[in-house]
Scaffold this active site. Sequence first.
Site, PDB file in Angstrom:
ATOM      1  N   GLY A   5      38.660  21.265  54.938  1.00 15.42           N
ATOM      2  CA  GLY A   5      38.517  22.531  55.661  1.00 15.42           C
ATOM      3  C   GLY A   5      39.532  22.777  56.751  1.00 15.42           C
ATOM      4  O   GLY A   5      39.282  23.567  57.666  1.00 15.42           O
ATOM      5  N   SER A   6      40.728  22.171  56.645  1.00 11.86           N
ATOM      6  CA  SER A   6      41.708  22.424  57.706  1.00 11.86           C
ATOM      7  C   SER A   6      42.236  23.858  57.652  1.00 11.86           C
ATOM      8  O   SER A   6      42.519  24.458  58.697  1.00 11.86           O
ATOM      9  CB  SER A   6      42.854  21.416  57.645  1.00 11.86           C
ATOM     10  N   MET A   8      38.152  24.385  44.702  1.00 13.79           N
ATOM     11  CA  MET A   8      38.753  23.784  43.510  1.00 13.79           C
ATOM     12  C   MET A   8      38.109  24.246  42.204  1.00 13.79           C
ATOM     13  O   MET A   8      38.040  23.472  41.249  1.00 13.79           O
ATOM     14  CB  MET A   8      38.702  22.258  43.628  1.00 13.79           C
ATOM     15  N   ARG A   9      37.668  25.488  42.171  1.00 19.82           N
ATOM     16  CA  ARG A   9      37.109  26.032  40.930  1.00 19.82           C
ATOM     17  C   ARG A   9      37.717  27.412  40.652  1.00 19.82           C
ATOM     18  O   ARG A   9      37.984  28.166  41.588  1.00 19.82           O
ATOM     19  CB  ARG A   9      35.587  26.153  41.028  1.00 19.82           C
ATOM     20  N   ASN A  22      44.045  33.406  47.991  1.00 24.97           N
ATOM     21  CA  ASN A  22      44.068  31.947  47.845  1.00 24.97           C
ATOM     22  C   ASN A  22      45.330  31.376  48.485  1.00 24.97           C
ATOM     23  O   ASN A  22      46.349  32.060  48.593  1.00 24.97           O
ATOM     24  CB  ASN A  22      44.058  31.576  46.355  1.00 24.97           C
ATOM     25  N   HIS A  57      47.953  28.088  48.012  1.00 27.03           N
ATOM     26  CA  HIS A  57      48.302  27.046  47.045  1.00 27.03           C
ATOM     27  C   HIS A  57      49.478  26.235  47.589  1.00 27.03           C
ATOM     28  O   HIS A  57      50.463  26.807  48.069  1.00 27.03           O
ATOM     29  CB  HIS A  57      48.669  27.676  45.697  1.00 27.03           C
TER      30      HIS A  57
HETATM   31  C1  GAR Z   1      45.229  22.739  50.727  1.00 32.68           C
HETATM   32  O1  GAR Z   1      46.446  22.040  50.744  1.00 32.68           O
HETATM   33  C2  GAR Z   1      45.266  23.866  49.721  1.00 32.68           C
HETATM   34  O2  GAR Z   1      46.519  24.456  49.613  1.00 32.68           O
HETATM   35  C3  GAR Z   1      44.886  23.149  48.453  1.00 32.68           C
HETATM   36  O3  GAR Z   1      43.860  22.276  48.854  1.00 32.68           O
HETATM   37  C4  GAR Z   1      44.091  21.864  50.209  1.00 32.68           C
HETATM   38  C5  GAR Z   1      42.816  22.082  50.978  1.00 32.68           C
HETATM   39  O4  GAR Z   1      42.923  21.526  52.259  1.00 32.68           O
HETATM   40  N1  GAR Z   1      44.451  24.074  47.446  1.00 32.68           N
HETATM   41  C6  GAR Z   1      44.722  23.905  46.153  1.00 32.68           C
HETATM   42  O5  GAR Z   1      45.303  22.943  45.700  1.00 32.68           O
HETATM   43  C7  GAR Z   1      44.214  25.029  45.271  1.00 32.68           C
HETATM   44  N2  GAR Z   1      44.741  24.914  43.954  1.00 32.68           N
HETATM   45  P1  GAR Z   1      41.883  21.925  53.403  1.00 32.68           P
HETATM   46  O6  GAR Z   1      40.488  21.650  52.861  1.00 32.68           O
HETATM   47  O7  GAR Z   1      42.238  20.998  54.541  1.00 32.68           O
HETATM   48  O8  GAR Z   1      42.087  23.361  53.750  1.00 32.68           O
END
Ligand code: GAR
Length: 222
Positions: free
Chosen positions: A31-32, A111-112, A128, A130
Amino acid sequence: MRAVRLSENRFKTMDEGSKKIRLGVLGSGKGSNFAAIADACAAGSVPAEVALVLSDVEGAGILEKAKARGIEARCLPPGRYRTRLEEAAERAYVEALQAAGVEWVALAGFMRILHRTFLEAFPGRVVNIHPSLLPAFPGLEAWRQALEYGVKVTGVTVHLVDQGVDTGPIVAQEAVRVEDEDTPETLHARIQEVEHRLYPAALADLISGRLEIRGRRVVRRG
Ligand code: GAR
């Protein structure tokens, strides 16, 4: 080509004075990005308030971070599939967000893959982040894909969500250099520093109605 306004909120904000747009955030991880968005909202740099945080993962860090900020947060079970929400679960997500008065949805490490039921409930208003320069390296652990491929530059993309996997119109991108010494962890950490700046800024542009979509291109309104 027809220009479609991405947001009518600019007018709503003017009509209704200080009323803020209600934002829903979905995440599966620590959740950053949610924290960066919530803090930007609280600081006034994103003209919105996070109304509800939903996760498909029980005990996910994003839920704890939301509760610590006094934001309503809960886990909604995803159903029996691994990469998407079951139809009934997708409806439950929509109902929870609508009941909270949510108008825009930010995916922050969710992630869905979302399907029609969800996307039609918030048309053009699901965003979103990415961790690569799309269309390179869609899907999971894009920083690891970049490192394994051997690219010298990767980055961050903020995009509108459509029914594909990381295929929607691109709102913002920023490059991150890959260093010779990088590990997946060090590269992801530098990518995340960019994410935490780029995502709130892109959301502010979208929610304020400063952008419009022309075909696949998202451009600043003239
Ligand atoms: C982030 O780096 C985001 O870009 C990625 O998951 C991480 C979540 O970090 N998202 C994906 O890969 C989506 N395909 P967070 O929970 O610290 O925000």
